[in-house]
Write a protein that holds these residues in place. Structure first.
Motif, PDB file in Angstrom:
ATOM      1  N   PRO A 104      12.513  -3.136  -3.752  1.00  0.00           N
ATOM      2  CA  PRO A 104      11.322  -2.737  -2.985  1.00  0.00           C
ATOM      3  C   PRO A 104      10.490  -1.711  -3.750  1.00  0.00           C
ATOM      4  CG  PRO A 104      13.237  -2.812  -1.557  1.00  0.00           C
ATOM      5  CD  PRO A 104      13.751  -2.987  -2.966  1.00  0.00           C
ATOM      6  N   LEU A 105       9.178  -1.805  -3.592  1.00  0.00           N
ATOM      7  CA  LEU A 105       8.252  -0.911  -4.284  1.00  0.00           C
ATOM      8  C   LEU A 105       7.933   0.297  -3.404  1.00  0.00           C
ATOM      9  CD1 LEU A 105       5.798  -3.563  -5.777  1.00  0.00           C
ATOM     10  CD2 LEU A 105       7.849  -2.556  -6.809  1.00  0.00           C
ATOM     11  N   ASP A 106       7.735   1.445  -4.052  1.00  0.00           N
ATOM     12  CA  ASP A 106       7.521   2.706  -3.361  1.00  0.00           C
ATOM     13  C   ASP A 106       6.148   3.267  -3.735  1.00  0.00           C
ATOM     14  OD1 ASP A 106       7.549   5.320  -2.402  1.00  0.00           O
ATOM     15  OD2 ASP A 106       9.540   5.783  -3.197  1.00  0.00           O
ATOM     16  N   LEU A 107       5.188   3.143  -2.835  1.00  0.00           N
ATOM     17  CA  LEU A 107       3.837   3.620  -3.088  1.00  0.00           C
ATOM     18  C   LEU A 107       3.823   5.120  -3.363  1.00  0.00           C
ATOM     19  CD1 LEU A 107       0.791   3.055  -3.220  1.00  0.00           C
ATOM     20  CD2 LEU A 107       0.717   3.466  -0.759  1.00  0.00           C
ATOM     21  N   ALA A 126      -6.591  16.237 -12.298  1.00  0.00           N
ATOM     22  CA  ALA A 126      -7.153  15.148 -11.500  1.00  0.00           C
ATOM     23  C   ALA A 126      -7.783  15.663 -10.218  1.00  0.00           C
ATOM     24  CB  ALA A 126      -6.075  14.125 -11.174  1.00  0.00           C
ATOM     25  N   GLY A 127      -9.018  15.245  -9.997  1.00  0.00           N
ATOM     26  CA  GLY A 127      -9.695  15.508  -8.737  1.00  0.00           C
ATOM     27  C   GLY A 127      -9.608  14.300  -7.828  1.00  0.00           C
ATOM     28  N   ALA A 128      -9.071  13.196  -8.370  1.00  0.00           N
ATOM     29  CA  ALA A 128      -8.965  11.965  -7.589  1.00  0.00           C
ATOM     30  C   ALA A 128      -7.747  11.175  -8.027  1.00  0.00           C
ATOM     31  CB  ALA A 128     -10.215  11.111  -7.773  1.00  0.00           C
ATOM     32  N   ALA A 129      -7.073  10.648  -7.035  1.00  0.00           N
ATOM     33  CA  ALA A 129      -5.981   9.696  -7.262  1.00  0.00           C
ATOM     34  C   ALA A 129      -6.201   8.568  -6.265  1.00  0.00           C
ATOM     35  CB  ALA A 129      -4.622  10.348  -7.050  1.00  0.00           C
ATOM     36  N   VAL A 130      -6.268   7.361  -6.777  1.00  0.00           N
ATOM     37  CA  VAL A 130      -6.484   6.189  -5.934  1.00  0.00           C
ATOM     38  C   VAL A 130      -5.270   5.297  -6.055  1.00  0.00           C
ATOM     39  CG1 VAL A 130      -7.873   4.097  -5.637  1.00  0.00           C
ATOM     40  CG2 VAL A 130      -8.987   6.275  -6.078  1.00  0.00           C
ATOM     41  N   SER A 131      -4.806   4.790  -4.920  1.00  0.00           N
ATOM     42  CA  SER A 131      -3.659   3.889  -4.940  1.00  0.00           C
ATOM     43  C   SER A 131      -3.985   2.605  -4.182  1.00  0.00           C
ATOM     44  CB  SER A 131      -2.426   4.567  -4.344  1.00  0.00           C
ATOM     45  OG  SER A 131      -2.662   4.955  -3.015  1.00  0.00           O
ATOM     46  N   PHE A 132      -3.218   1.582  -4.495  1.00  0.00           N
ATOM     47  CA  PHE A 132      -3.383   0.269  -3.883  1.00  0.00           C
ATOM     48  C   PHE A 132      -2.004  -0.307  -3.625  1.00  0.00           C
ATOM     49  CE2 PHE A 132      -3.244  -4.324  -4.413  1.00  0.00           C
ATOM     50  CZ  PHE A 132      -4.166  -4.743  -3.478  1.00  0.00           C
ATOM     51  N   GLN A 133      -1.880  -0.965  -2.487  1.00  0.00           N
ATOM     52  CA  GLN A 133      -0.633  -1.636  -2.146  1.00  0.00           C
ATOM     53  C   GLN A 133      -0.984  -3.024  -1.631  1.00  0.00           C
ATOM     54  OE1 GLN A 133       3.236  -0.009  -0.202  1.00  0.00           O
ATOM     55  NE2 GLN A 133       1.764  -0.286   1.430  1.00  0.00           N
ATOM     56  N   GLY A 134      -0.595  -4.046  -2.374  1.00  0.00           N
ATOM     57  CA  GLY A 134      -0.793  -5.426  -1.944  1.00  0.00           C
ATOM     58  C   GLY A 134       0.442  -5.878  -1.188  1.00  0.00           C
ATOM     59  N   VAL A 135       0.280  -6.246   0.068  1.00  0.00           N
ATOM     60  CA  VAL A 135       1.427  -6.603   0.906  1.00  0.00           C
ATOM     61  C   VAL A 135       1.409  -8.092   1.266  1.00  0.00           C
ATOM     62  CG1 VAL A 135       1.641  -4.271   1.857  1.00  0.00           C
ATOM     63  CG2 VAL A 135       0.248  -5.961   3.039  1.00  0.00           C
ATOM     64  N   GLY A 174       4.968  -8.265   5.141  1.00  0.00           N
ATOM     65  CA  GLY A 174       4.834  -6.813   5.184  1.00  0.00           C
ATOM     66  C   GLY A 174       5.390  -6.091   3.976  1.00  0.00           C
ATOM     67  N   ASP A 175       6.187  -6.772   3.140  1.00  0.00           N
ATOM     68  CA  ASP A 175       6.702  -6.133   1.926  1.00  0.00           C
ATOM     69  C   ASP A 175       5.575  -5.933   0.922  1.00  0.00           C
ATOM     70  OD1 ASP A 175       9.318  -6.101   2.855  1.00  0.00           O
ATOM     71  OD2 ASP A 175       9.987  -7.794   1.612  1.00  0.00           O
ATOM     72  N   ALA A 176       5.684  -4.879   0.130  1.00  0.00           N
ATOM     73  CA  ALA A 176       4.730  -4.638  -0.950  1.00  0.00           C
ATOM     74  C   ALA A 176       5.081  -5.530  -2.136  1.00  0.00           C
ATOM     75  CB  ALA A 176       4.751  -3.180  -1.373  1.00  0.00           C
ATOM     76  N   ALA A 177       4.091  -6.286  -2.609  1.00  0.00           N
ATOM     77  CA  ALA A 177       4.275  -7.153  -3.772  1.00  0.00           C
ATOM     78  C   ALA A 177       3.705  -6.513  -5.031  1.00  0.00           C
ATOM     79  CB  ALA A 177       3.605  -8.502  -3.532  1.00  0.00           C
ATOM     80  N   ASP A 237      -7.152  -5.957 -10.690  1.00  0.00           N
ATOM     81  CA  ASP A 237      -7.787  -7.219 -11.070  1.00  0.00           C
ATOM     82  C   ASP A 237      -7.173  -7.791 -12.347  1.00  0.00           C
ATOM     83  OD1 ASP A 237      -9.437  -7.070  -8.857  1.00  0.00           O
ATOM     84  OD2 ASP A 237     -11.197  -6.408  -9.990  1.00  0.00           O
ATOM     85  N   GLU A 238      -6.932  -6.943 -13.329  1.00  0.00           N
ATOM     86  CA  GLU A 238      -6.345  -7.416 -14.593  1.00  0.00           C
ATOM     87  C   GLU A 238      -4.904  -7.865 -14.409  1.00  0.00           C
ATOM     88  OE1 GLU A 238      -7.661  -7.981 -17.729  1.00  0.00           O
ATOM     89  OE2 GLU A 238      -9.547  -7.717 -16.662  1.00  0.00           O
ATOM     90  N   VAL A 239      -4.143  -7.145 -13.608  1.00  0.00           N
ATOM     91  CA  VAL A 239      -2.764  -7.562 -13.324  1.00  0.00           C
ATOM     92  C   VAL A 239      -2.776  -8.929 -12.662  1.00  0.00           C
ATOM     93  CG1 VAL A 239      -0.756  -7.088 -11.844  1.00  0.00           C
ATOM     94  CG2 VAL A 239      -1.732  -5.263 -13.268  1.00  0.00           C
ATOM     95  N   LYS A 240      -3.620  -9.096 -11.655  1.00  0.00           N
ATOM     96  CA  LYS A 240      -3.681 -10.384 -10.945  1.00  0.00           C
ATOM     97  C   LYS A 240      -4.129 -11.515 -11.877  1.00  0.00           C
ATOM     98  CE  LYS A 240      -3.363 -10.893  -6.966  1.00  0.00           C
ATOM     99  NZ  LYS A 240      -2.251 -11.441  -6.234  1.00  0.00           N
ATOM    100  N   ALA A 241      -5.023 -11.222 -12.812  1.00  0.00           N
ATOM    101  CA  ALA A 241      -5.542 -12.256 -13.710  1.00  0.00           C
ATOM    102  C   ALA A 241      -4.575 -12.609 -14.837  1.00  0.00           C
ATOM    103  CB  ALA A 241      -6.874 -11.793 -14.309  1.00  0.00           C
TER     104      ALA A 241
END
Length: 147
Positions: free
Chosen positions: A20-23, A35-44, A97-100, A122-126
């Motif tokens: 399992p992945l841990d965001l 860093a003034g910004a951290a952006v995260s993404f979770q594809g489920v 519901g699992d993170a992929a 986008d690059e990972v998916k491509a």
């Protein structure tokens, strides 16, 4: 995974795993005092695709998948605005519901962080040689992203 230091080059983390992945761990991996910004993404995993109900899903990866993932992460981290990149993709059977796919990026400013995280995903998916097998409620199945 550990936070980036102020003097080191960008932190880069990438893995393909059947665990399992841990965001939160990915977000911690890109923490940086600059860093003034951290952006995260979770594809489920969702329970539908193109109007059909999905009951199970499995990802299968080529042996080069992790090397490709790290290559993509390094390319995004090469941007001088990026301080750290962390990205992981799961393989094996997953439940609804699992993170992929989990990704996180840190930069000085929000616009750069959003752009870098979007580019990373986008690059990972491509480019990632990972294929998805979906099983539907009617018993049919399909493979997605097969070459």
């Amino acid at each position: 995974m550990s936070a980036a230091s102020e003097t080191a080059g960008p932190t880069i983390f990438g893995t393909v795993t059947d665990r399992p992945l841990d965001l939160a761990a990915h977000e911690a991996a890109v923490a940086d005092r600059r860093a003034g910004a951290a952006v995260s993404f979770q594809g489920v995993v969702r329970d539908h695709d193109h109007g059909r109900q999905v009951v199970s899903l499995e990802y299968e990866g080529h042996p080069t998948a992790e090397a490709v993932l790290r290559e993509v992460a390094a390319e995004v981290a090469a941007d001088p605005d990026v301080y750290a990149v962390a990205v992981s993709h799961r393989i094996g059977p997953l439940e609804i519901g699992d993170a992929a796919l989990v990704a996180a990026v840190s930069t000085a400013h929000r616009a750069a962080a959003f752009a870098a995280c979007a580019r990373l995903v986008d690059e990972v998916k491509a480019r990632l040689p990972i294929w998805k097998r979906q099983v539907f409620t009617d018993g049919t199945e399909e493979w997605v992203n097969c070459p």
